[in-house]
Write a protein that holds these residues in place. Structure first.
Motif, PDB file in Angstrom:
ATOM      1  N   ASN A  20      42.899  40.193  53.228  1.00 51.03           N
ATOM      2  CA  ASN A  20      41.229  40.035  53.593  1.00 51.03           C
ATOM      3  C   ASN A  20      41.111  38.772  54.019  1.00 51.03           C
ATOM      4  OD1 ASN A  20      41.095  38.601  51.589  1.00 51.03           O
ATOM      5  ND2 ASN A  20      40.085  40.143  49.988  1.00 51.03           N
ATOM      6  N   ASN A  21      39.748  38.323  54.524  1.00 44.92           N
ATOM      7  CA  ASN A  21      39.405  37.264  55.051  1.00 44.92           C
ATOM      8  C   ASN A  21      39.654  35.997  54.072  1.00 44.92           C
ATOM      9  OD1 ASN A  21      38.593  38.411  57.428  1.00 44.92           O
ATOM     10  ND2 ASN A  21      36.440  38.967  56.781  1.00 44.92           N
ATOM     11  N   ASN A  22      39.909  36.291  52.800  1.00 46.97           N
ATOM     12  CA  ASN A  22      40.097  35.378  51.743  1.00 46.97           C
ATOM     13  C   ASN A  22      41.489  34.977  51.542  1.00 46.97           C
ATOM     14  OD1 ASN A  22      37.113  34.756  51.292  1.00 46.97           O
ATOM     15  ND2 ASN A  22      36.956  36.572  50.037  1.00 46.97           N
ATOM     16  N   GLY A  23      42.476  36.024  52.243  1.00 51.69           N
ATOM     17  CA  GLY A  23      43.556  35.647  52.062  1.00 51.69           C
ATOM     18  C   GLY A  23      44.406  36.661  50.830  1.00 51.69           C
ATOM     19  N   VAL A  24      43.459  37.409  50.357  1.00 52.64           N
ATOM     20  CA  VAL A  24      44.032  38.368  49.231  1.00 52.64           C
ATOM     21  C   VAL A  24      44.566  39.612  49.904  1.00 52.64           C
ATOM     22  CG1 VAL A  24      43.288  39.848  47.436  1.00 52.64           C
ATOM     23  CG2 VAL A  24      42.078  37.627  48.102  1.00 52.64           C
ATOM     24  N   HIS A  44      37.226  45.719  51.373  1.00 51.91           N
ATOM     25  CA  HIS A  44      37.631  44.464  51.518  1.00 51.91           C
ATOM     26  C   HIS A  44      37.312  43.927  52.911  1.00 51.91           C
ATOM     27  CE1 HIS A  44      40.428  43.394  48.188  1.00 51.91           C
ATOM     28  NE2 HIS A  44      40.647  44.700  47.846  1.00 51.91           N
ATOM     29  N   SER A  45      36.257  44.774  53.357  1.00 54.56           N
ATOM     30  CA  SER A  45      35.744  44.402  54.734  1.00 54.56           C
ATOM     31  C   SER A  45      36.686  44.156  55.833  1.00 54.56           C
ATOM     32  CB  SER A  45      34.955  43.044  54.470  1.00 54.56           C
ATOM     33  OG  SER A  45      33.800  43.327  53.536  1.00 54.56           O
TER      34      SER A  45
END
Length: 343
Positions: A20-24, A44-45
């Motif tokens: 995801n955008n947070n690197g998860v 997770h968008s």
């Protein structure tokens, strides 16, 4: 092939690891998508993913056509049993067993109970169709409570015969579209007594006779005909009571339009705290809810879609994938499911 998340389908294969955008980390390369994993991407968008599209064949119909033919035969057979009871005050038990044995045996392999109910919902005659539904659901509930097949068969048979006493009720009362008078309602209530007597005249099946007598009794003593409380009610009568109410509320009747299937499950859950026995009611709900995954629905917003998952926070308000979005009914409280249907 790059696809928007709304275009994904179960069976598509992920071509790259997804973060995801947070690197998860979300999904690994090679994952074959399911409804649940598609929902995970939405949560997770993630808007676009690279996938290898599924070329899987359409799933088999699981012998639904065969079950429809069996249901038609069963409903016709119950009409004959009903009319025989009307004219002679009894029926041939062999006719019941010859009908139910192969039908209930085949039901054992049918896991999608909701599809079977939707199939039965196409049938017209409420009285005969209702008895078929109640027999089927009573059988399933007994299995879900871990009764052996022999006992589950007895529960299904009792459910099938539970309303046979209505053969003794005047059609003018039974099919009256308006509100019953107090006298008419008292006569309707006697179908429990009539049914028990007909079964005892026809068989040595004490369980079916008791279920016919007791299926309108309630845990708190507010039922009829004898105002029994929990410990006095046969376990199979408790099972049939649940199946009876669920079938009645989700069917069209002369005096009442049917209600939506999941809404009625929610109502049964509420009634399991006092009116209905909690264990069979909650077993029924627990096993029914997964059957709704993948079913087509019509929402009160006018949107059409498919149920993709139940919400852990509210089992009765699922996540629905429409043509344009995911509708989380546990958050969109102004939108309800109006209808569950087969394609």
């Amino acid at each position: 092939m790059r696809r928007h998340v709304m275009e994904l389908a179960p069976g598509d294969r992920i071509e790259n690891d997804i973060f995801n955008n947070n690197g998860v980390f979300v999904l690994k390369k090679g994952t074959i998508l399911t409804d649940e994993s598609i929902v995970k991407l939405v949560q997770h968008s993630i808007d676009y993913v690279d996938v290898e599209l599924s070329v899987a064949e359409e799933p088999p119909l699981r012998n639904i056509e065969k079950m429809e033919l069996q249901f038609n035969d069963a409903i016709d057979a119950f009409e004959s049993i009903f009319l025989e009871s009307l004219t002679t005050g009894k029926f041939d038990e062999n006719d019941v067993d010859d009908l139910l044995n192969p039908l209930l045996r085949d039901l054992t392999s049918q896991k999608d109970v909701v599809s079977l109910l939707l199939l039965l919902d196409k049938k017209d005659n409420y009285t005969y169709n209702h008895s078929m539904q109640v027999g089927m659901l009573s059988y399933y509930i007994a299995l879900w409570l871990d009764y052996p097949h022999e006992m589950a068969y007895k529960a299904g048979k009792a459910g099938f015969l539970h309303d046979i006493g209505k053969s003794m009720i005047s059609p003018e009362i039974l099919n009256k579209p308006g509100k019953l008078t107090p006298e008419e309602y008292e006569e309707i209530k006697r179908h429990t007594i009539y049914g028990s007597e007909i079964i005892r005249n026809s068989t040595k099946d004490e369980i079916s006779a008791l279920v016919a007598l007791q299926h309108h009794e309630r845990e708190d003593g507010t039922g009829y005909p004898n105002g029994l409380t929990s410990s006095e009610i046969h376990p199979f009568a408790k099972i049939t009571a649940i199946a009876d109410v669920y079938s009645a509320m989700t069917s069209n009747r002369v005096y009442q339009n049917k209600q939506e299937l999941i809404t009625v499950l929610h109502e049964l859950y509420r009634l399991s705290f006092g009116k209905f026995s909690a264990e069979p009611t909650q077993a029924f709900i627990r096993h029914m809810l997964p059957n709704f995954i993948g079913k087509r629905v019509r929402l009160s917003s006018g949107e059409l879609g498919s149920i993709v998952m139940t919400n852990p926070s509210d089992f009765f308000r699922p996540l629905v994938k429409t043509d344009t979005r995911f509708a989380d009914l546990s958050r969109e409280m102004n939108i309800d499911i109006q209808e569950v249907f087969m394609e």
